[in-house]
Design a protein around this motif. Structure first.
Motif, PDB file in Angstrom:
ATOM      1  N   VAL A  43     -18.703  20.101  23.057  1.00  0.00           N
ATOM      2  CA  VAL A  43     -17.459  20.485  23.753  1.00  0.00           C
ATOM      3  C   VAL A  43     -17.084  19.420  24.786  1.00  0.00           C
ATOM      4  O   VAL A  43     -15.923  19.003  24.887  1.00  0.00           O
ATOM      5  CB  VAL A  43     -17.609  21.870  24.416  1.00  0.00           C
ATOM      6  CG1 VAL A  43     -16.375  22.213  25.248  1.00  0.00           C
ATOM      7  CG2 VAL A  43     -17.853  22.956  23.367  1.00  0.00           C
ATOM      8  N   SER A  44     -18.086  18.947  25.530  1.00  0.00           N
ATOM      9  CA  SER A  44     -17.812  17.883  26.506  1.00  0.00           C
ATOM     10  C   SER A  44     -17.363  16.601  25.814  1.00  0.00           C
ATOM     11  O   SER A  44     -16.440  15.928  26.269  1.00  0.00           O
ATOM     12  CB  SER A  44     -19.065  17.590  27.339  1.00  0.00           C
ATOM     13  OG  SER A  44     -19.357  18.662  28.202  1.00  0.00           O
ATOM     14  N   GLN A  73     -21.693  19.076  31.442  1.00  0.00           N
ATOM     15  CA  GLN A  73     -21.143  20.287  30.833  1.00  0.00           C
ATOM     16  C   GLN A  73     -20.469  21.181  31.872  1.00  0.00           C
ATOM     17  O   GLN A  73     -20.093  22.317  31.560  1.00  0.00           O
ATOM     18  CB  GLN A  73     -22.230  21.079  30.117  1.00  0.00           C
ATOM     19  CG  GLN A  73     -22.931  20.265  29.034  1.00  0.00           C
ATOM     20  CD  GLN A  73     -23.883  21.121  28.242  1.00  0.00           C
ATOM     21  OE1 GLN A  73     -23.502  22.166  27.714  1.00  0.00           O
ATOM     22  NE2 GLN A  73     -25.133  20.687  28.145  1.00  0.00           N
ATOM     23  N   ASP A 119     -12.225  25.888  30.240  1.00  0.00           N
ATOM     24  CA  ASP A 119     -13.521  25.267  29.953  1.00  0.00           C
ATOM     25  C   ASP A 119     -14.190  24.787  31.237  1.00  0.00           C
ATOM     26  O   ASP A 119     -14.561  23.611  31.353  1.00  0.00           O
ATOM     27  CB  ASP A 119     -13.336  24.098  28.975  1.00  0.00           C
ATOM     28  CG  ASP A 119     -12.467  22.990  29.555  1.00  0.00           C
ATOM     29  OD1 ASP A 119     -11.537  23.317  30.331  1.00  0.00           O
ATOM     30  OD2 ASP A 119     -12.706  21.806  29.256  1.00  0.00           O
ATOM     31  N   THR A 142     -19.070  24.152  29.322  1.00  0.00           N
ATOM     32  CA  THR A 142     -18.949  24.061  27.860  1.00  0.00           C
ATOM     33  C   THR A 142     -19.060  25.424  27.194  1.00  0.00           C
ATOM     34  O   THR A 142     -18.272  25.758  26.304  1.00  0.00           O
ATOM     35  CB  THR A 142     -20.040  23.142  27.284  1.00  0.00           C
ATOM     36  OG1 THR A 142     -21.318  23.558  27.812  1.00  0.00           O
ATOM     37  CG2 THR A 142     -19.783  21.688  27.634  1.00  0.00           C
TER      38      THR A 142
END
Lengths: 374, 374
Positions: free
Chosen positions: B154-155, B193, B268, B271
């Protein structure tokens, strides 16, 4: 658009009560409002608080079993509670929600503000509200627009009113001499001319009007921030914003004259504040607000009763709660439930709350509401 | 009721900038929004902030020449900016005001909270947000619903997106290995994250739609607080409130499926937050959010681009400003002005912001808005 009614109001005990947290205070106010409204369900909540920590509204409401609905916390200086009421009213008026709780809550005994925020000139210079109101009073004295005795007469009047209000924690009867002999806080304002430190909560339930016989409805509301406060106005701080809001609210209510209003709850955080406010509202002529109070014109039984509850001077001023306590008082007045402090045949009542700003604006906010007996 | 359009959006520089006060940050954002809108007048202002001191909205707006209008400061946890947008939208929708500014602003570098408020269990127990999200991630790992590499993906994805966004201060490209090797913050969440500390402001000007060719309008909004968080839900914290709000907003928008939305800006902050949110929104099946990110399904060029701006992981999270920065990004996307991060042919975009509560509610607030290209 819906016609909006106040289906219930409630207040916690006011006064210094540092051992009671915001949930306890709010619970007492909301229980009272639910009791009057005959129902405990709401579709949304607006919460007014100035020093309440982030998230406090949700925590307090969760403790009362109110979850899953939209919850919006508003800050608008001393008018935070009135702002919550006005926003709740708007949501009912436009049909956005069917039943809304407006709650105001503040713990002043334990309120704490951290380091001075860098855009806060009053904080940085130490210009506190008592000092500002003291300057207004000094200016009035210099101009011959008030006397020391007339200033004190406001405290005497409001404490007289509080005799009939078991919800006002400061009910001792006062004399002009006692008021003037009390400790000096901000020359010429003495201790008994300043609203006491007080913790509390107040609440209202709003929903569409049903046409019931004793129903109190909202005739009009208004809210504004002040002009730039550059000391060029001929009036003292906080006058012009109240004057401008008065024009707005009377226009919105289609009411021709302030004389048509039967009862007022206004922002008497300091004696001079009530005097300036009565002049800005047009209840008293310019420079005549102090004389009106001293002559009993703004007392119960006078032409234009102001602060029959005893006002902030008798109730204290838990910032976020104040506006909704004012709404509660006017609601009880318009229902004829005000006991020995009842204003006879009151049909129209006005709530006015103003505050904040000081050296930046002529008031961060002034909020007004006109309520009407059906 | 009016159809509401976003006439202009703006953002200040984001990132650590402790030397710039809230007026400087807000001024930059509002100037951008006014510039796009082609006018500097507004009839009312809603300001979202979490840690802003009382009165800061009026002081900031005074510095921008905005006085005398109603100014309402709202706090609603991480959704404060989105709440300001939704309230401004409501005021235009119902014809209450003709032209409204929604402003979000926060100085995180210098934010300070005083003593822990007595109803604040997270404050009292030290359960900070990173710890809470860490617990969610640990649970996902334990259940086999995510891998460490998928969390890190996700990062990596959001930083890839940020390459195309000059307004994202954290733009360095990352690898999964780098993300996992960064300092541990709240096991299993590493530094890269977690959204960075960031100061900033963002703004939008709302007014009735004019029917102009490139106009972005508001299709629907929703806002709610969470259920009681008693750990009886089969889902981790913050899932159910987003799921419930998704049902609400799609219903309000008369959109049958989340698949009809072309682009998303979601919360977000960590993450795992994006992963849980994509599952709660219905973009990814339960337990598939991490895999969707790792497979590029939620990347630019994938089926469902999430956080093309780079998200909070690349922009940081100045609480009150975040929601309006998300609105700004979706507005630029729907106008086709997003440059190299543009989502092709985006017609519908969704903003989601959720936060606060932790041990009391399953989220103090979730606010969503669906915007539409005309």
């Amino acid at each position: 658009m819906n016609r909006v009614a106040v289906h219930g109001v409630g207040m916690s005990r006011f006064g210094r009560q540092p051992g009671r947290d915001l949930s306890a205070l709010a619970g007492e106010a909301v229980a009272g409002a639910f009791d009057e409204a005959g129902s405990v369900s709401v579709d949304a909540v607006w919460v007014g608080t100035v020093f309440g920590a982030p998230g406090v509204a949700q925590r307090v409401l969760r403790s009362l079993g109110i979850t899953e609905v939209p919850i919006i916390t508003v800050e608008n200086a001393c008018a935070s509670g009135t702002t919550a009421f006005i926003e709740a009213h708007e949501a009912i008026r436009t049909g956005r929600f069917g039943r809304v709780l407006a709650l105001g809550v503040e713990q002043m005994s334990t309120a704490f503000s951290g380091p001075i925020e860098t855009t806060d000139p009053e904080g940085l210079t130490g210009l506190a509200l008592p000092a500002l109101y003291g300057m207004s009073a000094a200016r009035y004295l210099h101009d011959g627009a008030v006397t020391l005795e007339q200033l004190a007469a406001v405290s005497v009047k409001n404490r007289n009113h509080a005799q009939g209000n078991p919800r006002a924690p400061f009910r001792e009867r006062l004399t002009v001499e006692e008021v003037l002999a009390s400790r000096m806080i901000a020359d010429p304002l003495t201790l008994l001319q300043c609203c006491p430190t007080s913790d509390g909560a107040a609440a209202a339930i709003l929903a569409p009007a049903t046409g019931a016989a004793d129903e109190v409805t909202v005739r009009a509301t208004t809210m504004r921030s002040g002009r730039v406060w550059d000391q060029t106005s001929p009036h003292v701080w906080g006058h012009d914003i109240v004057r401008d809001a008065t024009v707005d609210v009377l226009g919105a209510a289609a009411i021709e004259s302030i004389d048509d209003i039967d009862v007022f709850e206004v922002h008497d955080a300091f004696t001079i504040g009530e005097i300036v406010t009565t002049e800005a509202l047009g209840i008293a002529a310019p420079g005549e607000g102090g004389a009106a109070a001293a002559a009993g014109r703004t007392a119960l039984g006078g032409d234009t009763p102001v602060n029959p509850s005893g006002g902030l001077l008798s109730r204290g001023h838990p910032l976020g709660a104040t506006g909704l306590a004012q709404v509660a008082e006017i609601t009880w007045q318009l229902r004829g439930q005000a006991g020995s402090r009842q204003v006879e045949s009151a049909r129209l009542g006005l709530v006015e709350t103003m505050g904040g700003g000081v050296s930046v604006l002529d008031g961060n906010a002034c909020a007004m509401t006109i309520l009407e007996a059906s």
